[in-house]
Design an enzyme around this catalytic site. Structure first.
Site, PDB file in Angstrom:
ATOM      1  N   LYS A   1     -97.402 -46.012  10.938  1.00  0.00           N
ATOM      2  CA  LYS A   1     -96.139 -45.147  11.310  1.00  0.00           C
ATOM      3  C   LYS A   1     -95.813 -46.101  12.734  1.00  0.00           C
ATOM      4  CE  LYS A   1     -95.766 -40.636  10.491  1.00  0.00           C
ATOM      5  NZ  LYS A   1     -97.202 -39.139  10.157  1.00  0.00           N
TER       6      LYS A   1
ATOM      7  N   PHE B   1    -103.642 -32.952   8.780  1.00  0.00           N
ATOM      8  CA  PHE B   1    -103.099 -33.538   8.573  1.00  0.00           C
ATOM      9  C   PHE B   1    -102.749 -35.240   8.197  1.00  0.00           C
ATOM     10  CE2 PHE B   1     -98.904 -35.362   7.404  1.00  0.00           C
ATOM     11  CZ  PHE B   1     -98.064 -35.282   6.274  1.00  0.00           C
TER      12      PHE B   1
ATOM     13  N   ASP C   1    -108.377 -40.059  13.098  1.00  0.00           N
ATOM     14  CA  ASP C   1    -106.816 -40.529  12.455  1.00  0.00           C
ATOM     15  C   ASP C   1    -105.757 -40.793  13.677  1.00  0.00           C
ATOM     16  OD1 ASP C   1    -104.147 -40.521  11.393  1.00  0.00           O
ATOM     17  OD2 ASP C   1    -104.163 -39.305   9.423  1.00  0.00           O
TER      18      ASP C   1
END
Ligand SMILES: *Cc1c(COP(=O)(O)O)cnc(C)c1O
Length: 412
Positions: A266, A152, A237
Site C-alpha cells: 500500500k 484480511f 502483516d
C-alpha cells in the site's frame, strides 16, 4: 465483431454516464460510492462536475503521502525517463538502495520485492512453509500456519483459503489446507493451537478490514513470546498499518515487538505504483533460492525509485508523528459528538473506525451522506465507517472534515 461504442477520454460525460459505463464494462466485484473522480491533490479530490471532496480513505492507506505528491511525482518521472522496467534477470542501480533503506527502517536483514499486498502474503506463505521444512524439520506437507479470525490478507485463492469471511470464499473452493484459525487477541487460544507442525503465526497488528479492531494492550508482545518459546515464526502483516498509519512507523512498534517477518505494501508505493515486499530476518529469508519464487514486475526500477522516495518522505515529513498527534485529536473530536447513532469509536493514529448503530443507519448510508457533504470514506462490513485520511493532512483540513462528519451524523 467490431466494437462500435465510442470511447471518451475527456470530461464530456456526466458522473452518471461514467458510472453507467463502468457498470457495463467493469466486473461487479466492488460496490463503489457513487462519485466519479478525475483529479487529486494532497488530501483533496475532485469529481467530473468539479465538486471537491476531502479524501478520508486514502485508497486504504495507499495514498498516505497525499494525492499526486509532487516529490514522488518527480521521483517517478525521473526514473521513468531513465529506466522503467527490466526484470530481475538483471541488477539495477535502484533496487538495492530501496531494499537497504527498507531493511534499515524495519530492522530486518533482507527483503523480497513484489507488487501487490496479496503477492507479498503469498510470498510469506511460501517462505514460512520452507522454513518449517528446511529449518524446523517439520515432516513434508505437514506445516501449519496459525491465522486470526476475521483476518484480511488479500484475495488470491491461497489467501481466501484461510479467510473467515464467507463472502470472500463463496463459490471459490477447493481451498488450500494448512491453516488454523484462532480468535484475534486471545493468547490462550494461541498456546493451545500450536503443535510441533506449526511453522508460523500470521496476524495483522490492527485488523483493518474487520472494522479497525485494535487488540488488547500487551497481546502482540505475548504472541511474540509464545512464538519464541515454541520455535514458531511471527509474521506481522503491516500492509495497511505500516508507514505511520497507526502513529508509529510500524504498528508492532507500539509494543516494541520485532517479528521474524513483516509484510508491506500500500503506502510503500507512494500512491503511484503497486510496490510490496516481504522483509525478514536472515533465518527466514535465506530459504529462498534461485527459481523458488519470482515476479516479472517485482523490484522493477520504476516502483523501486518511487518506493525509496516514499520511505524518505515518510521520515522527512514525520508522517508517523503527525498521525499520532492528529489521530489523537480526531479521536477526541469524534468521541465528543453526542449522537445516539454512534456505537463505538476506535482506532490508532489516523486510522479510526466509526461504528454506527444498525437501527439508525447502515455504514453504507452514512458514507453516501458523507459524500454529499464533501467527505469520502468507505464502509467496511455493515456498520463501520473507516476514517483514514492521507497522513499529510493539516489540522485545518482535518477540522473541516470533522465538522462535516458531525453535521452528517447529527442529521441521520
Ligand atoms: C490491502 C491488504 C492486503 C492486500 O493488498 P493488495 O495490494 O490489495 O493485494 C493484505 N493485507 C492487508 C492487511 C491489507 O490491508
Amino acid at each position: 465483431m467490431e466494437n462500435t461504442q465510442k470511447t471518451f477520454r475527456s470530461n464530456s460525460l456526466t458522473s452518471q454516464e461514467f458510472i453507467e459505463l463502468e457498470e457495463k464494462w467493469c466486473a461487479h466485484n466492488y460496490r463503489p460510492i457513487p462519485v466519479v473522480l478525475t483529479e487529486g491533490k494532497g488530501v483533496w479530490v475532485w469529481d467530473v462536475e468539479g465538486k471537491k471532496y476531502l479524501d478520508m480513505m486514502s485508497a486504504y492507506s495507499a495514498v498516505s503521502h497525499g494525492h499526486c505528491n509532487p516529490k514522488l511525482l518527480s521521483a517517478l518521472t525521473e526514473q521513468a525517463n531513465r529506466l522503467s522496467m527490466c526484470s530481475r534477470a538483471y541488477y539495477t542501480d535502484v533496487l538495492p538502495l530501496f531494499l537497504q533503506k527498507l531493511c534499515f527502517l524495519t530492522n530486518m536483514d533482507c527483503a523480497l520485492p513484489m507488487n501487490t499486498g496479496a503477492e507479498a502474503v503469498e510470498t510469506t506463505i511460501k517462505a514460512v512453509r520452507r522454513w518449517g521444512y528446511f529449518v524446523k524439520k517439520i515432516p513434508e506437507n505437514k506445516a501449519e500456519i496459525i491465522v486470526m479470525a476475521r483476518n484480511f490478507h488479500g484475495r488470491t485463492t491461497g489467501i481466501i483459503s484461510f479467510s473467515s469471511d464467507t463472502d470472500y470464499k463463496h463459490g471459490f473452493g477447493p481451498f488450500l489446507p494448512g491453516f488454523k484459525e484462532i480468535p484475534f487477541g486471545d493468547t490462550k487460544a494461541l498456546e493451545a493451537a500450536i503443535t510441533p507442525h506449526t511453522c508460523a503465526v500470521l496476524t495483522e497488528p490492527v485488523q483493518g478490514e474487520a472494522g479497525v479492531i485494535v487488540p488488547p494492550k500487551g497481546w502482540l508482545t505475548e504472541v511474540s513470546n509464545i512464538c519464541k518459546k515454541h520455535n514458531v515464526l511471527l509474521i506481522v502483516d503491516e500492509v495497511q498499518s505500516g508507514f505511520g498509519r497507526t502513529g508509529k512507523m510500524f504498528a508492532c512498534q507500539h509494543e516494541n515487538v520485532q517479528p521474524d517477518g513483516m509484510i508491506l505494501g500500500k503506502a510503500l508505493g507512494g500512491g503511484f505504483f503497486p510496490v510490496s515486499a516481504l522483509v525478514g530476518k536472515d533465518h527466514l529469508m535465506r530459504v529462498f533460492t534461485p527459481g523458488s519464487h519470482g515476479s516479472t514486475f517485482g523490484g522493477n526500477p520504476l516502483g523501486a525509485a518511487v518506493a525509496l522516495r516514499a520511505l524518505e518522505l515518510t521520515e522527512e515529513e514525520k508522517l508517523p508523528e503527525r498521525s499520532a498527534e492528529l489521530g489523537d485529536y480526531l479521536m477526541f473530536q469524534l468521541k465528543a459528538i453526542q449522537s445516539p447513532c454512534i456505537q463505538d469509536v476506535r482506532g490508532q493514529g489516523l486510522w479510526i473506525g466509526l461504528d454506527i448503530k444498525k437501527e439508525y443507519a447502515s455504514a453504507r448510508l452514512v458514507c453516501e451522506k458523507l459524500k454529499e457533504n464533501g467527505v469520502l470514506s468507505k464502509e467496511t462490513h455493515e456498520t463501520v465507517v473507516r476514517l483514514a485520511p492521507p497522513l499529510v493532512i493539516s489540522r485545518e483540513e482535518l477540522d473541516w472534515g470533522i465538522g462535516q462528519i458531525r453535521k452528517t451524523i447529527e442529521n441521520l
